[in-house]
Design an enzyme around this catalytic site. Sequence first.
Site, PDB file in Angstrom:
ATOM      1  N   LYS A 149       0.829  -1.197   0.000  1.00 31.30           N
ATOM      2  CA  LYS A 149       0.000   0.000   0.000  1.00 31.30           C
ATOM      3  C   LYS A 149       0.870   1.256   0.000  1.00 31.30           C
ATOM      4  O   LYS A 149       1.800   1.382   0.801  1.00 31.30           O
ATOM      5  CB  LYS A 149      -0.927   0.041   1.217  1.00 31.30           C
ATOM      6  CG  LYS A 149      -1.770   1.325   1.284  1.00 31.30           C
ATOM      7  CD  LYS A 149      -2.687   1.354   2.496  1.00 31.30           C
ATOM      8  CE  LYS A 149      -3.496   2.655   2.521  1.00 31.30           C
ATOM      9  NZ  LYS A 149      -4.398   2.739   3.677  1.00 31.30           N
TER      10      LYS A 149
ATOM     11  N   GLU B  43     -10.443  12.043  10.744  1.00 31.64           N
ATOM     12  CA  GLU B  43      -9.643  10.934  11.303  1.00 31.64           C
ATOM     13  C   GLU B  43      -8.903  11.341  12.568  1.00 31.64           C
ATOM     14  O   GLU B  43      -8.224  12.359  12.623  1.00 31.64           O
ATOM     15  CB  GLU B  43      -8.626  10.447  10.264  1.00 31.64           C
ATOM     16  CG  GLU B  43      -7.821   9.247  10.730  1.00 31.64           C
ATOM     17  CD  GLU B  43      -6.889   8.706   9.661  1.00 31.64           C
ATOM     18  OE1 GLU B  43      -6.114   7.787   9.970  1.00 31.64           O
ATOM     19  OE2 GLU B  43      -6.926   9.203   8.521  1.00 31.64           O
TER      20      GLU B  43
ATOM     21  N   GLU C   7      -7.336  -2.277   2.007  1.00 30.80           N
ATOM     22  CA  GLU C   7      -6.758  -0.991   2.383  1.00 30.80           C
ATOM     23  C   GLU C   7      -6.932  -0.744   3.884  1.00 30.80           C
ATOM     24  O   GLU C   7      -5.999  -0.315   4.573  1.00 30.80           O
ATOM     25  CB  GLU C   7      -7.429   0.127   1.581  1.00 30.80           C
ATOM     26  CG  GLU C   7      -6.784   1.480   1.765  1.00 30.80           C
ATOM     27  CD  GLU C   7      -7.478   2.581   0.975  1.00 30.80           C
ATOM     28  OE1 GLU C   7      -7.247   3.744   1.333  1.00 30.80           O
ATOM     29  OE2 GLU C   7      -8.236   2.275   0.028  1.00 30.80           O
TER      30      GLU C   7
ATOM     31  N   GLU D 185     -11.913   9.796  -6.629  1.00 29.87           N
ATOM     32  CA  GLU D 185     -11.991   9.817  -5.165  1.00 29.87           C
ATOM     33  C   GLU D 185     -11.344  11.086  -4.607  1.00 29.87           C
ATOM     34  O   GLU D 185     -11.840  11.685  -3.647  1.00 29.87           O
ATOM     35  CB  GLU D 185     -11.316   8.575  -4.573  1.00 29.87           C
ATOM     36  CG  GLU D 185     -11.374   8.524  -3.053  1.00 29.87           C
ATOM     37  CD  GLU D 185     -10.717   7.277  -2.481  1.00 29.87           C
ATOM     38  OE1 GLU D 185      -9.898   7.410  -1.558  1.00 29.87           O
ATOM     39  OE2 GLU D 185     -11.023   6.162  -2.974  1.00 29.87           O
TER      40      GLU D 185
ATOM     41  N   LYS E  15     -13.116  13.990  -2.229  1.00 28.47           N
ATOM     42  CA  LYS E  15     -12.603  14.383  -0.915  1.00 28.47           C
ATOM     43  C   LYS E  15     -12.425  15.893  -0.772  1.00 28.47           C
ATOM     44  O   LYS E  15     -12.424  16.403   0.353  1.00 28.47           O
ATOM     45  CB  LYS E  15     -11.290  13.652  -0.628  1.00 28.47           C
ATOM     46  CG  LYS E  15     -11.499  12.169  -0.312  1.00 28.47           C
ATOM     47  CD  LYS E  15     -10.187  11.436  -0.112  1.00 28.47           C
ATOM     48  CE  LYS E  15     -10.446   9.979   0.328  1.00 28.47           C
ATOM     49  NZ  LYS E  15      -9.207   9.194   0.442  1.00 28.47           N
TER      50      LYS E  15
END
Length: 441
Positions: free
Chosen positions: A199, A249, A293, A426, A430
Amino acid sequence: MYSIHPIEALKQQLDALSDSAQKGFIRLSTPCQVGNLMGWLNVQSVYPRLYWQSREAGAVEYAALGAVKAFGSLAALQADLATLADLGGEQPDYFGGMAFDTNTPGWQHFPGCHFLLPRIELRRQQTGVTLSLNLRFDDRCPEAEIAQARSCLAALEAEQPLPHLLPHIYQREDRPSQQEWAASVVQITNPDHLAHTPKVVLSRETYLTTSETPSPWALLARWQAGAADCFHFGVQLTPHEAFIGCPPEQLYKREGRHLTTEALAGTTRRGRDAQQDQGLANELLADKKNSLENQCVYQQLLTQLEPLSSHFHMGEAHIVKLRSVQHIRRLIHAELRSDVSDQQLLSVLPPTPAVGGVPRESALAFIRHHERHRRGWYAGVFGRISHTSSDLSVAIRCAHIGPEAIRLYAGAGIVAGSQPGEEWRELDTKIADIMSLLGMG
């Protein structure tokens, strides 16, 4: 109305301090009336200017000005925390952040690590608003400390309404371009590369130039209004630049020895209606690429926390719904060993696999070699630290605002199965919220 003006009340408390020897940290406080903390911040002449609110419902709202002390390293911050804890009494809150990668050049006026003990704090709690003046007497001349505090109080201005967000014309440039982005995604998803680095989180800087940028506090206030269940932060270390954001987050929250962190990775858009929205959420939880992920993130976090914890527990995967996107999240709870400090946590946890990759060093090596823009504090850390508790966010969904340009940042985790076009879309999803506030959505 209060019988005495809040600033006069603090000046009287300060006068009472002058006659006796003082030691350690002292906070002088008085109730006050302020409607909008960002409206108050926007008119002040004292720097740094800082705003922080955690994402929990009813969380304390902080606005801060000036710096009693500033710290350019985690070691210096931890030493100060320990010094004041040994002295006892009331303990201060420190605010600040860290860059994504302290080993590479960052933004000009944002050091790799910068935390401060503010001179002035405005706090809104459910019980009301408090204006506080912070002082330190352990390592400085008492007369000079009181004189600096007086000067800061004298400079305070009354709250004013935030300016309206006026429409501007922006010229947009994406760094990297979509073609360059696609080439990097192909390189990362090559089986030979996946064999050693499963990743890598690639980021994009969307560079918006204009003749005049908006007030960062007016922009943050509008953004905050549509960003429930997120952290909200803003900082101006100098008059000419600001860094603001509404990140979803959490890096970690520490209450005493109890720590909460999370694996937030895997993304899809919101639906047009409740039925489509739930269908997209179900597809996200079932999707192998997004589950992989998220798995990369929580496995890395568990590996990092294991030597620091007496035990830990991981919750089930669930969906977090934000205004424009949905994410997979797993909560992790840990009981820290008695000797573990915030310095150790901040030396180990960031950058998280959700913004860097797995394994960390090989993912960072790819990012350093291929990303031409500087991440600076994007995807770094921002929040509050104290002796008894700390609350820190991962600084994503953010904007760096200069006098003639706004830089927006977004990233996407590239793993086996990632498709360049989908990942690029994506990124646009965002930054959709902030783009709509700028009149570009």
